[in-house]
Design an enzyme around this catalytic site. Structure first.
Site, short mmCIF file in Angstrom:
data_model
loop_
_atom_site.label_atom_id
_atom_site.label_comp_id
_atom_site.label_asym_id
_atom_site.label_seq_id
_atom_site.Cartn_x
_atom_site.Cartn_y
_atom_site.Cartn_z
CE LYS A 97 -9.95 -1.44 -7.43
NZ LYS A 97 -9.30 -1.25 -6.12
CE LYS A 147 -3.81 -1.51 -0.60
NZ LYS A 147 -3.06 -2.42 -1.42
#
Length: 610
Positions: free
Chosen positions: A605, A487
């Site tokens: 994505k 992340k």
């Protein structure tokens, strides 16, 4: 990975296409373009960069028509440029494309010999010229030319094509990349994601592999590659377009982080019987007898979903007492895995369209395994092709860096582990009830952690200028260390690595110094004392330590430079509670550095190409 939209109807196409592209920009934002048909003329407008650049171009010089296609690009072949942006044109057609044409080099050489001149570096332009060849030389209609072209190309594709020779007709086709059709009484829509058309309709139809669809304002006809008409099932989308709005949050990512109490609840709600201590999974596709016969469990996924799979390994081996092997999809598909007939093959994918995961599932089925998929998108290819499916029900996730999809996948794995543990007789009714007692408290505990976001922001302010981070975890939280590092690197561009804490002294310790913050995950479990020992080794090298610990812990608070506590829960449930503050830490560091957290560079994505 790119976004495709198409419209044929009785309204100006440009606003509809731009609205659809704005919902798909998370799929790619290197460039964008539209092609609008007015009568027998097609006009193309393309811009480099984000969609706003295309919008400004169209505001300065408008184009109009009631039929068109649009595209937002994630670059594969050729750098981001107006030249390489879609749509691409040949003499008799214009198209947009998502995917990769693997044999484009040999096809391009053939087309060059036939006199075609290429204006871009893309593989897509090959498809446009092939369609043109069939329309001109073979005198085929657009749909037949698309079918003929599809038989010549290898690789993955979703395409939408219009032609000046057939005004008001749009032809779409797919193989390996998703496409969906939407209908209203007056218009038809094409998109690579249902979000592109949710402002207009919730009645959609997903194309199957090899489908070619002829789309007009009044009708849609589905065919196979040989032109035979086929029937495809309609699906009603249960969530609306407002679910994809920011709702007052500065970024989609932060909104989605804060949605996790609800999405975890939605994933487990209605899926268990407390009286029997069992999970009730109606779409799981396998009978209790088939689950009982499972000899070995495989989990295959990519990226963040792979980290969920690693957590699943610890979870399933402890609760089901069955060996579990976890593979990365792109590695699994290129070896000859020893899959047996009674193996259970679990795939995990937010989109249900991840190319490598989908290929792995198909190979597993071919070898006789039973495939169960954990996916978020209803009607996705992976969901349709699996023996059973466990939907995560977390709604659209727009932020490119996955947050709520990840924790929903973990929640789904908890339910699957409970189901398997009960049907295989490893867990008793009392065990199942105890597990459910713990599980149903998770949403409230996650909400409690989110309520302390200010503490994470304070930590981020202390360390956001550091160039490197190291994340350490043990056991079931080792994958969470990997996820925390991922992340941070995804959205802040800081170099970050996740390691099993016990491996630190086998190499990574050479990098540790006063400028490398070390994030340590230390639940109160059987490995706690060993984690403390690892932390002492870090402190001896003068590194700043950020410790995430269970409430009531005393020792690490005296050693670490920054401490954040999570509720003290059963060790198997701790991964979700550790994930939340790591997501917030990555988010706030990225914001403090001025980065675009929703659309980080070079990422898309849904990875629908290899």
């Amino acid at each position: 990975m790119c976004g495709i939209v198409g419209y044929v109807g009785n309204q100006d196409a440009v606003p509809i296409l731009l609205n659809g592209l704005s919902k798909l920009e998370y799929r790619g934002y290197d460039s964008a373009g539209v092609a609008i048909q007015r009568g027998e003329k097609i006009e193309i407008r393309r811009s480099v960069g984000k969609l706003i650049n295309l919008q400004k171009s169209l505001e300065q010089k408008a184009i109009g028509g009631m039929c068109g296609i649009g595209h937002t690009r994630w670059a594969t072949h050729g750098k981001p440029s107006e030249q390489n942006a879609h749509p691409h044109r040949s003499e008799s057609c214009v198209l947009v494309h998502n995917g990769i044409i693997e044999n484009y080099v040999e096809l391009k050489q053939r087309l060059v010999k036939d006199g075609y001149k290429f204006q871009s570096e893309t593989d897509t332009e090959v498809v446009a010229h092939l369609i043109d060849t069939h329309m001109k030389k073979s005198k085929l209609h657009l749909a037949d030319a698309v079918r003929a072209t599809a038989k010549e190309i290898r690789g993955s594709y979703a395409i939408a094509v219009i032609s000046e020779r057939e005004p008001g007709m749009l032809v779409a086709a797919r193989s390996g990349c998703p496409l969906v059709i939407g209908r209203t009484a007056e218009a038809s829509f094409v998109g690579s994601d249902v979000m592109a058309m949710l402002s207009h309709t919730r009645d959609v139809t997903f194309l199957e592999e090899g489908d070619v669809v002829e789309v007009t304002a009044g009708a849609v006809t589905f065919t196979d590659l040989d032109g035979r008409t086929v029937t495809r099932k309609k699906t009603k989308v249960t969530w609306d377009a407002s679910a994809a709005e920011k709702s007052g949050y500065p970024h989609f990512m932060l909104k989605e982080i804060h949605e996790q109490p609800q999405t975890i609840l939605d994933t487990i709600r209605g899926r268990y019987s407390y009286e029997s201590g069992e999970a009730d999974l109606p779409d799981i596709g396998l009978t209790p007898k088939q689950f009982a016969e499972v000899g070995r469990i495989w989990i295959v996924a990519c990226g963040t979903s792979w980290h969920a799979g690693l957590v699943g390994k610890y979870l399933l081996e402890e609760m089901v007492r069955t060996p579990v092997q976890v593979d990365i999809g792109s590695e699994f598909r290129y070896r000859d895995p020893l899959i047996e007939k009674n193996d259970l093959f679990i795939t995990i994918s937010q989109s249900g369209e991840t190319a490598d995961t989908l290929a792995a599932a198909r190979e597993a089925k071919q070898k006789g395994a039973r495939v169960v998929s954990i996916v978020n998108v209803v009607g996705s290819t992976l969901a349709r092709e699996s023996d059973g499916v466990l939907y995560t029900h977390c709604g659209p996730e727009i932020g490119v860096a996955s947050t709520k999809a990840f924790t929903s996948q973990l929640a789904a794995l908890y339910m699957l582990a409970l189901h398997l543990g009960r049907v295989r007789g490893v867990l008793t009714v009392a065990d199942g009830k105890s597990w459910l007692d713990r599980l149903v408290t998770l949403p409230a505990l996650v909400k409690h952690v989110l309520g302390r976001e200010a503490e994470i922001l304070a930590i981020a302010k202390r360390y956001y200028k550091k160039p490197d981070f190291l994340f350490l975890g043990r056991g079931i939280n080792y994958p969470i260390a990997l996820e925390g590092a991922l992340k941070l690197k995804e959205i802040s561009y800081i170099h970050a690595e996740g390691y099993a804490a016990g491996e630190m002294k086998h190499g990574p310790i050479a990098l540790i110094d006063k400028d490398m913050p070390v994030v340590v995950l230390a639940p109160r479990d059987r490995l706690y004392e060993k984690t403390v020992s690892n932390l002492m080794e870090v402190k001896a090298r003068r590194a700043p330590v950020i410790a995430f610990v269970a409430e009531g812990e005393r020792e690490l608070g005296k050693i670490a430079d920054a401490v954040f506590t999570i509720p003290d829960v059963h060790p198997l449930l701790s991964p979700i509670l550790f994930t939340i503050p790591l997501q917030l830490l990555a988010y706030h560091i990225a914001v403090l550095r001025g980065e675009d957290v929703d659309q980080p560079r070079n990422l898309a994505k849904s990875v629908t190409v290899e």
